[in-house]
Design a protein around this motif. Structure first.
Motif, mmCIF file in Angstrom:
data_model
loop_
_atom_site.group_PDB
_atom_site.id
_atom_site.type_symbol
_atom_site.label_atom_id
_atom_site.label_comp_id
_atom_site.label_asym_id
_atom_site.label_seq_id
_atom_site.Cartn_x
_atom_site.Cartn_y
_atom_site.Cartn_z
ATOM 1 N N VAL A 1 -3.180 -5.443 14.862
ATOM 2 C CA VAL A 1 -1.933 -5.916 14.231
ATOM 3 C C VAL A 1 -2.590 -7.314 13.625
ATOM 4 N N ILE A 2 -1.704 -7.913 12.865
ATOM 5 C CA ILE A 2 -1.987 -9.329 12.168
ATOM 6 C C ILE A 2 -1.065 -10.208 12.844
ATOM 7 N N HIS A 3 -1.810 -11.155 13.622
ATOM 8 C CA HIS A 3 -1.160 -12.173 14.362
ATOM 9 C C HIS A 3 -0.654 -13.550 13.376
ATOM 10 N N GLN A 4 -1.430 -13.961 12.552
ATOM 11 C CA GLN A 4 -1.489 -15.316 11.752
ATOM 12 C C GLN A 4 0.032 -15.071 10.752
ATOM 13 N N PRO A 5 0.680 -15.951 10.572
ATOM 14 C CA PRO A 5 1.971 -16.057 9.717
ATOM 15 C C PRO A 5 1.876 -15.265 8.573
ATOM 16 N N SER A 6 2.943 -14.298 8.444
ATOM 17 C CA SER A 6 2.848 -13.604 7.272
ATOM 18 C C SER A 6 4.279 -13.541 6.627
ATOM 19 N N LEU A 7 4.230 -13.111 5.208
ATOM 20 C CA LEU A 7 5.378 -13.098 4.443
ATOM 21 C C LEU A 7 5.159 -11.667 3.825
ATOM 22 N N PHE A 8 6.288 -11.103 3.394
ATOM 23 C CA PHE A 8 6.394 -9.681 2.502
ATOM 24 C C PHE A 8 7.303 -9.942 1.727
ATOM 25 N N ILE A 9 7.130 -9.670 0.375
ATOM 26 C CA ILE A 9 8.070 -9.655 -0.926
ATOM 27 C C ILE A 9 7.712 -8.452 -1.645
ATOM 28 N N ALA A 10 9.117 -7.830 -1.828
ATOM 29 C CA ALA A 10 8.925 -6.699 -2.802
ATOM 30 C C ALA A 10 10.143 -6.374 -3.568
ATOM 31 N N GLY A 11 10.251 -5.468 -4.542
ATOM 32 C CA GLY A 11 11.234 -5.298 -5.492
ATOM 33 C C GLY A 11 12.092 -4.157 -4.959
ATOM 34 N N GLU A 12 13.508 -4.128 -4.907
ATOM 35 C CA GLU A 12 14.295 -3.054 -4.374
ATOM 36 C C GLU A 12 14.112 -1.929 -4.906
ATOM 37 N N THR A 13 13.551 -1.837 -6.437
ATOM 38 C CA THR A 13 13.634 -0.354 -6.890
ATOM 39 C C THR A 13 12.164 0.021 -6.882
ATOM 40 N N ASP A 14 11.196 -0.691 -6.270
ATOM 41 C CA ASP A 14 9.763 -0.415 -6.428
ATOM 42 C C ASP A 14 9.567 0.893 -5.925
ATOM 43 N N ASP A 15 8.873 1.714 -6.359
ATOM 44 C CA ASP A 15 8.832 3.207 -5.964
ATOM 45 C C ASP A 15 7.754 3.299 -4.983
ATOM 46 N N VAL A 16 6.939 2.220 -4.677
ATOM 47 C CA VAL A 16 6.127 2.221 -3.549
ATOM 48 C C VAL A 16 6.922 2.317 -2.218
ATOM 49 N N LEU A 17 8.152 1.371 -2.012
ATOM 50 C CA LEU A 17 8.947 1.678 -1.005
ATOM 51 C C LEU A 17 9.606 3.047 -0.909
ATOM 52 N N LYS A 18 9.326 4.049 -1.973
ATOM 53 C CA LYS A 18 9.842 5.353 -1.612
ATOM 54 C C LYS A 18 8.960 6.263 -1.074
ATOM 55 N N PHE A 19 7.671 5.686 -0.968
ATOM 56 C CA PHE A 19 6.614 6.414 -0.331
ATOM 57 C C PHE A 19 6.839 7.029 0.839
ATOM 58 N N PRO A 20 6.147 8.136 1.354
ATOM 59 C CA PRO A 20 6.420 8.423 2.615
ATOM 60 C C PRO A 20 5.999 7.338 3.889
ATOM 61 N N ASN A 21 6.820 7.139 4.815
ATOM 62 C CA ASN A 21 6.817 5.980 5.936
ATOM 63 C C ASN A 21 6.760 4.698 5.338
ATOM 64 N N ALA A 22 7.018 4.528 4.115
ATOM 65 C CA ALA A 22 7.057 2.943 3.740
ATOM 66 C C ALA A 22 8.191 2.374 4.253
ATOM 67 N N GLN A 23 9.345 2.722 4.443
ATOM 68 C CA GLN A 23 10.393 1.841 5.314
ATOM 69 C C GLN A 23 10.295 1.968 6.643
ATOM 70 N N ALA A 24 9.574 2.881 7.383
ATOM 71 C CA ALA A 24 9.135 2.789 8.576
ATOM 72 C C ALA A 24 8.039 1.772 8.909
ATOM 73 N N ASN A 25 7.197 1.689 7.913
ATOM 74 C CA ASN A 25 6.213 0.738 8.156
ATOM 75 C C ASN A 25 6.925 -0.791 8.049
ATOM 76 N N ILE A 26 7.999 -1.019 7.191
ATOM 77 C CA ILE A 26 8.551 -2.434 6.959
ATOM 78 C C ILE A 26 9.292 -2.465 8.277
ATOM 79 N N ASP A 27 10.080 -1.594 8.841
ATOM 80 C CA ASP A 27 10.883 -1.333 10.003
ATOM 81 C C ASP A 27 10.137 -1.881 11.281
#
Length: 334
Positions: A263-289
């Protein structure tokens, strides 16, 4: 000043353009400002100019913003051997670029494939990359199986990652009319594009452009000048450099085995668009969760409404505010 950076959206001169020797490559690099180094990594099919909406804002906030044309793109060397595009090569480019710039540390920011480079660079070299911002593509620890095998075993054979694997096929499609390819892909994968299909899932026997449409009116963030600039470079270089990143997915997975599950221990930030198709890819939401476990140093996860894949351009002001808040918070913590 390079003409590709004249339109920054700020009433200030554009970035300085230079060539830097790093990791055996001649890299075209845009730089602006002074202060802590912020390295900006673009994805496919883009160039360093995709960050021009961020560079002036970061410079004005007291940071040294540096955006390279990545390996295989634009004014940077494109190795002829496709095997020279693994994520280890790409992370190595960023390590050596930091050194070539005379710095010891950097905050690394990436979008799309650039996010994968940013996540990987931070994972492998925590001594150099003290914090990380990923956009569009979530961090995923190295898994026990690779994504291409997972897709095939799931009965999926028409995903764009698979279509990109055979040399020459996607090139022939995209290079037939480069300007139209750039225009259609950028519009269709944005928050302004159609929502009737998932951009990455292709129709049997069809190419990636079959899932795109021509915009009737260009959105404000995608002007004719932007399209012309991208098309000029991709017409000159072709698309093979960027496509070779995709053709090393399995090789990269094999090489990354020693870091499986880390895992990554350094400070991190994630930004994405709500309608980005990448967020519809298999396991994408699970990875964010799962970020609380995989990114224990996370300072924020922001999904911006009504925005698509090209988040730093579609929502430049909001992204700039989030970036600067994150960076200023790092300084305060120090």
């Amino acid at each position: 000043m390079d003409t590709q950076f004249q339109s920054t959206g700020f009433d200030v001169p554009g970035p300085d353009i230079q060539t830097v020797e790093a990791n055996g490559l001649t890299m075209k690099v845009a730089s602006m400002g002074s202060g802590p180094l912020v390295l900006l990594c673009h994805g496919f099919p883009e160039l360093a100019i995709s960050w021009r909406g961020q560079m002036a804002a970061l410079a004005a906030a007291g940071y040294r913003a540096v955006a390279p044309d990545m390996r295989g793109y634009g004014g940077t060397t494109a190795p002829s051997d496709p095997v020279d595009y693994t994520v280890l090569h790409l992370a190595g480019d960023m390590v050596e670029l930091v050194h070539a710039l005379g710095e010891k540390h950097a905050v690394i920011v990436g979008h799309d494939w650039g996010a994968i480079v940013a996540w990987t660079s931070t994972l492998l070299r925590p001594d150099i990359f003290t914090s990380v911002v990923g956009m569009s593509v979530p961090f995923v620890p190295v898994a026990s199986t690779d994504v291409l095998s997972d897709l095939h075993h799931a009965g999926i054979d028409d995903f764009y990652l698979q279509y990109f694997q055979t040399p020459g096929v996607a090139e022939a499609e995209l290079e037939k009319d480069v300007e139209a390819s750039i225009r259609r892909m950028h519009f269709s994968a944005s928050g302004d594009g159609p929502d009737t299909v998932t951009f990455g899932m292709l129709q049997p026997g069809k190419g990636i452009l079959n899932n795109t449409v021509e915009p009737e009116i260009l959105p404000a963030w995608l002007g004719e000048q932007d399209i012309a600039e991208y098309a000029s470079e991709f017409r000159r270089t072709g698309f093979s450099g960027g496509l070779n990143w995709y053709r090393n997915i399995t090789r990269t997975w094999e090489l990354m085995t020693p870091w499986r599950g880390m895992v990554i221990h350094q400070p991190s930030l994630f930004i994405a668009g709500e309608t980005d198709d990448v967020l519809k890819f298999p396991n994408a939401q699970a990875n964010i969760d799962n970020f609380s476990h995989t990114l224990p140093g996370m300072r924020g996860c922001h999904i911006l409404p009504n925005a698509g894949h090209w988040i730093q351009r579609e929502r430049a002001t909001a992204v700039n505010e989030l970036l600067i808040e994150f960076l200023d918070g790092l300084k305060s913590a120090d």
